[in-house]
Design a protein around this motif. Structure first.
Motif, PDB file in Angstrom:
ATOM      1  N   ALA A  29      42.807 -56.547 -53.154  1.00 51.54           N
ATOM      2  CA  ALA A  29      42.668 -57.395 -54.344  1.00 51.54           C
ATOM      3  C   ALA A  29      43.794 -57.168 -55.344  1.00 51.54           C
ATOM      4  O   ALA A  29      44.138 -56.023 -55.664  1.00 51.54           O
ATOM      5  CB  ALA A  29      41.332 -57.103 -55.025  1.00 51.54           C
ATOM      6  N   ILE A  30      44.343 -58.282 -55.816  1.00 51.12           N
ATOM      7  CA  ILE A  30      45.260 -58.247 -56.954  1.00 51.12           C
ATOM      8  C   ILE A  30      44.357 -58.481 -58.168  1.00 51.12           C
ATOM      9  O   ILE A  30      43.907 -59.607 -58.407  1.00 51.12           O
ATOM     10  CB  ILE A  30      46.307 -59.367 -56.850  1.00 51.12           C
ATOM     11  N   ILE A  31      44.076 -57.408 -58.882  1.00 52.72           N
ATOM     12  CA  ILE A  31      43.115 -57.511 -59.996  1.00 52.72           C
ATOM     13  C   ILE A  31      43.874 -57.687 -61.302  1.00 52.72           C
ATOM     14  O   ILE A  31      44.685 -56.824 -61.686  1.00 52.72           O
ATOM     15  CB  ILE A  31      42.226 -56.254 -60.077  1.00 52.72           C
ATOM     16  N   TYR A  32      43.598 -58.791 -61.971  1.00 54.97           N
ATOM     17  CA  TYR A  32      44.221 -59.064 -63.272  1.00 54.97           C
ATOM     18  C   TYR A  32      43.282 -58.674 -64.405  1.00 54.97           C
ATOM     19  O   TYR A  32      42.100 -58.996 -64.375  1.00 54.97           O
ATOM     20  CB  TYR A  32      44.487 -60.559 -63.444  1.00 54.97           C
ATOM     21  N   GLY A  80      40.372 -52.193 -48.465  1.00 58.27           N
ATOM     22  CA  GLY A  80      40.186 -51.337 -47.293  1.00 58.27           C
ATOM     23  C   GLY A  80      39.817 -52.148 -46.072  1.00 58.27           C
ATOM     24  O   GLY A  80      39.894 -53.381 -46.085  1.00 58.27           O
ATOM     25  N   LYS A  81      39.396 -51.438 -45.043  1.00 54.09           N
ATOM     26  CA  LYS A  81      39.165 -52.084 -43.746  1.00 54.09           C
ATOM     27  C   LYS A  81      37.924 -52.968 -43.739  1.00 54.09           C
ATOM     28  O   LYS A  81      36.894 -52.607 -44.307  1.00 54.09           O
ATOM     29  CB  LYS A  81      39.022 -51.027 -42.665  1.00 54.09           C
ATOM     30  N   VAL A  82      38.052 -54.089 -43.045  1.00 56.64           N
ATOM     31  CA  VAL A  82      36.914 -54.993 -42.848  1.00 56.64           C
ATOM     32  C   VAL A  82      36.066 -54.400 -41.726  1.00 56.64           C
ATOM     33  O   VAL A  82      36.586 -54.021 -40.675  1.00 56.64           O
ATOM     34  CB  VAL A  82      37.414 -56.406 -42.436  1.00 56.64           C
ATOM     35  N   GLU A  83      34.754 -54.310 -41.974  1.00 59.75           N
ATOM     36  CA  GLU A  83      33.866 -53.762 -40.941  1.00 59.75           C
ATOM     37  C   GLU A  83      33.385 -54.871 -40.016  1.00 59.75           C
ATOM     38  O   GLU A  83      33.443 -56.056 -40.361  1.00 59.75           O
ATOM     39  CB  GLU A  83      32.682 -53.054 -41.609  1.00 59.75           C
ATOM     40  N   ASN A  84      32.893 -54.461 -38.849  1.00 57.62           N
ATOM     41  CA  ASN A  84      32.389 -55.422 -37.857  1.00 57.62           C
ATOM     42  C   ASN A  84      31.348 -56.360 -38.430  1.00 57.62           C
ATOM     43  O   ASN A  84      30.381 -55.907 -39.028  1.00 57.62           O
ATOM     44  CB  ASN A  84      31.737 -54.665 -36.687  1.00 57.62           C
ATOM     45  N   GLY A  85      31.549 -57.659 -38.257  1.00 55.37           N
ATOM     46  CA  GLY A  85      30.543 -58.629 -38.671  1.00 55.37           C
ATOM     47  C   GLY A  85      30.563 -58.955 -40.154  1.00 55.37           C
ATOM     48  O   GLY A  85      29.743 -59.738 -40.635  1.00 55.37           O
ATOM     49  N   GLU A  86      31.483 -58.365 -40.891  1.00 60.52           N
ATOM     50  CA  GLU A  86      31.529 -58.561 -42.338  1.00 60.52           C
ATOM     51  C   GLU A  86      32.483 -59.705 -42.684  1.00 60.52           C
ATOM     52  O   GLU A  86      33.539 -59.840 -42.054  1.00 60.52           O
ATOM     53  CB  GLU A  86      32.063 -57.253 -42.939  1.00 60.52           C
ATOM     54  N   SER A  87      32.140 -60.511 -43.692  1.00 61.23           N
ATOM     55  CA  SER A  87      33.086 -61.541 -44.130  1.00 61.23           C
ATOM     56  C   SER A  87      34.168 -60.855 -44.974  1.00 61.23           C
ATOM     57  O   SER A  87      33.975 -59.743 -45.484  1.00 61.23           O
ATOM     58  CB  SER A  87      32.370 -62.605 -44.966  1.00 61.23           C
ATOM     59  N   LEU A  88      35.305 -61.538 -45.155  1.00 59.15           N
ATOM     60  CA  LEU A  88      36.394 -60.954 -45.941  1.00 59.15           C
ATOM     61  C   LEU A  88      35.939 -60.706 -47.377  1.00 59.15           C
ATOM     62  O   LEU A  88      36.227 -59.668 -47.975  1.00 59.15           O
ATOM     63  CB  LEU A  88      37.614 -61.877 -45.923  1.00 59.15           C
ATOM     64  N   GLU A 140      40.461 -67.818 -54.167  1.00 60.60           N
ATOM     65  CA  GLU A 140      40.701 -68.089 -52.744  1.00 60.60           C
ATOM     66  C   GLU A 140      41.727 -67.080 -52.215  1.00 60.60           C
ATOM     67  O   GLU A 140      42.387 -66.406 -52.992  1.00 60.60           O
ATOM     68  CB  GLU A 140      41.339 -69.475 -52.598  1.00 60.60           C
ATOM     69  N   LEU A 141      41.895 -67.096 -50.908  1.00 56.05           N
ATOM     70  CA  LEU A 141      42.898 -66.235 -50.276  1.00 56.05           C
ATOM     71  C   LEU A 141      44.288 -66.523 -50.870  1.00 56.05           C
ATOM     72  O   LEU A 141      44.684 -67.679 -50.992  1.00 56.05           O
ATOM     73  CB  LEU A 141      42.903 -66.530 -48.770  1.00 56.05           C
ATOM     74  N   TYR A 142      45.003 -65.477 -51.256  1.00 59.57           N
ATOM     75  CA  TYR A 142      46.349 -65.640 -51.828  1.00 59.57           C
ATOM     76  C   TYR A 142      47.416 -65.566 -50.748  1.00 59.57           C
ATOM     77  O   TYR A 142      48.370 -66.342 -50.727  1.00 59.57           O
ATOM     78  CB  TYR A 142      46.563 -64.537 -52.875  1.00 59.57           C
ATOM     79  N   LEU A 143      47.243 -64.626 -49.827  1.00 57.78           N
ATOM     80  CA  LEU A 143      48.265 -64.388 -48.805  1.00 57.78           C
ATOM     81  C   LEU A 143      47.685 -63.494 -47.708  1.00 57.78           C
ATOM     82  O   LEU A 143      46.865 -62.630 -48.001  1.00 57.78           O
ATOM     83  CB  LEU A 143      49.419 -63.640 -49.489  1.00 57.78           C
ATOM     84  N   THR A 144      48.100 -63.736 -46.466  1.00 61.74           N
ATOM     85  CA  THR A 144      47.799 -62.773 -45.400  1.00 61.74           C
ATOM     86  C   THR A 144      49.116 -62.182 -44.928  1.00 61.74           C
ATOM     87  O   THR A 144      50.044 -62.918 -44.592  1.00 61.74           O
ATOM     88  CB  THR A 144      47.058 -63.442 -44.223  1.00 61.74           C
ATOM     89  N   VAL A 145      49.181 -60.858 -44.948  1.00 63.86           N
ATOM     90  CA  VAL A 145      50.398 -60.160 -44.545  1.00 63.86           C
ATOM     91  C   VAL A 145      50.186 -59.545 -43.165  1.00 63.86           C
ATOM     92  O   VAL A 145      49.150 -58.933 -42.909  1.00 63.86           O
ATOM     93  CB  VAL A 145      50.705 -59.009 -45.546  1.00 63.86           C
ATOM     94  N   PHE A 186      43.474 -61.227 -52.005  1.00 66.78           N
ATOM     95  CA  PHE A 186      42.809 -62.172 -52.913  1.00 66.78           C
ATOM     96  C   PHE A 186      43.152 -61.796 -54.345  1.00 66.78           C
ATOM     97  O   PHE A 186      43.211 -60.615 -54.668  1.00 66.78           O
ATOM     98  CB  PHE A 186      41.280 -62.083 -52.749  1.00 66.78           C
ATOM     99  N   LYS A 187      43.323 -62.817 -55.196  1.00 69.23           N
ATOM    100  CA  LYS A 187      43.469 -62.518 -56.622  1.00 69.23           C
ATOM    101  C   LYS A 187      42.079 -62.463 -57.236  1.00 69.23           C
ATOM    102  O   LYS A 187      41.204 -63.243 -56.853  1.00 69.23           O
ATOM    103  CB  LYS A 187      44.242 -63.635 -57.314  1.00 69.23           C
ATOM    104  N   CYS A 188      41.881 -61.585 -58.197  1.00 73.25           N
ATOM    105  CA  CYS A 188      40.624 -61.617 -58.925  1.00 73.25           C
ATOM    106  C   CYS A 188      40.811 -61.151 -60.355  1.00 73.25           C
ATOM    107  O   CYS A 188      41.886 -60.675 -60.735  1.00 73.25           O
ATOM    108  CB  CYS A 188      39.541 -60.869 -58.175  1.00 73.25           C
ATOM    109  N   LEU A 189      39.761 -61.358 -61.121  1.00 71.03           N
ATOM    110  CA  LEU A 189      39.847 -61.162 -62.563  1.00 71.03           C
ATOM    111  C   LEU A 189      38.881 -60.085 -63.025  1.00 71.03           C
ATOM    112  O   LEU A 189      37.732 -60.031 -62.563  1.00 71.03           O
ATOM    113  CB  LEU A 189      39.445 -62.488 -63.212  1.00 71.03           C
ATOM    114  N   SER A 190      39.378 -59.264 -63.970  1.00 70.88           N
ATOM    115  CA  SER A 190      38.522 -58.244 -64.570  1.00 70.88           C
ATOM    116  C   SER A 190      38.369 -58.564 -66.053  1.00 70.88           C
ATOM    117  O   SER A 190      39.290 -59.091 -66.674  1.00 70.88           O
ATOM    118  CB  SER A 190      39.185 -56.878 -64.409  1.00 70.88           C
TER     119      SER A 190
END
Ligand SMILES: Nc1nc2c([nH]c(=O)n2[C@@H]2O[C@H](COP(=O)(O)OP(=O)(O)OP(=O)(O)O)[C@@H](O)[C@H]2O)c(=O)[nH]1
Length: 132
Positions: free
Chosen positions: A9-12, A39-47, A68-73, A87-91
């Motif tokens: 997360a890119i947290i602003y 961190g890592k996505v676990e089995n069966g978990e959404s992003l 929404e998704l910002y970028l996949t590297v 993903f970008k998100c806001l604090s």
């Protein structure tokens, strides 16, 4: 070659972005590097679920808005291939609790390049600086 899928997360908070520093690691190329929390996505978990879980675990943080998704590297490290969804998100506050990282900084875009980033994060930092 091992492949790992990660969310970050890119947290602003206002015009600043949260940058966090990893602890020491035997893999020197990620040891004490700066990164975006996640961190890592676990089995069966959404992003999205993975990111909420990781932010809670690492920072005790719940975003007020998740974009929404910002970028996949896709990045090839010497020992594994990384697929990282960002993903970008806001604090609404700048206080965070560091449960896993050794330091953190809130930086404006023009200062992001001053940190020693993990190699996979360089395209994210560049895109942020160029396009916001
Ligand atoms: N969260 C995150 N990981 C990154 C970034 N850049 C980058 O190369 N990585 C790499 O992606 C991997 C993420 O794994 P992690 O160790 O943070 O995941 P995790 O919290 O699920 O850890 P765990 O395996 O100890 O449970 C690490 O190898 C880390 O170095 C980034 O900006 N954010």
């Amino acid at each position: 070659m091992k492949e790992i899928e990660v969310v970050a997360a890119i947290i602003y908070f206002e015009d600043k972005i949260l940058c966090v520093q990893r602890p020491e690691n035997k893999l020197t190329y990620i040891s004490e590097k700066f990164e975006f929390p996640g961190g890592k996505v676990e089995n069966g978990e959404s992003l999205n679920d993975a990111l909420y879980r990781e932010l809670k675990e690492e920072l005790n943080f719940i975003p007020i808005i998740m974009d929404e998704l910002y970028l996949t590297v896709n990045h090839q490290y010497p020992d594994f291939k990384l697929i990282m969804h960002v993903f970008k998100c806001l604090s609404d506050k700048s206080e965070i609790q560091l449960n896993e990282h050794i330091s953190s900084q809130w930086l404006s875009l023009e200062n992001l390049k001053k940190l020693d980033w993990a190699a996979a994060d360089i395209p994210i930092v560049n895109r942020l600086i160029e396009h916001g």
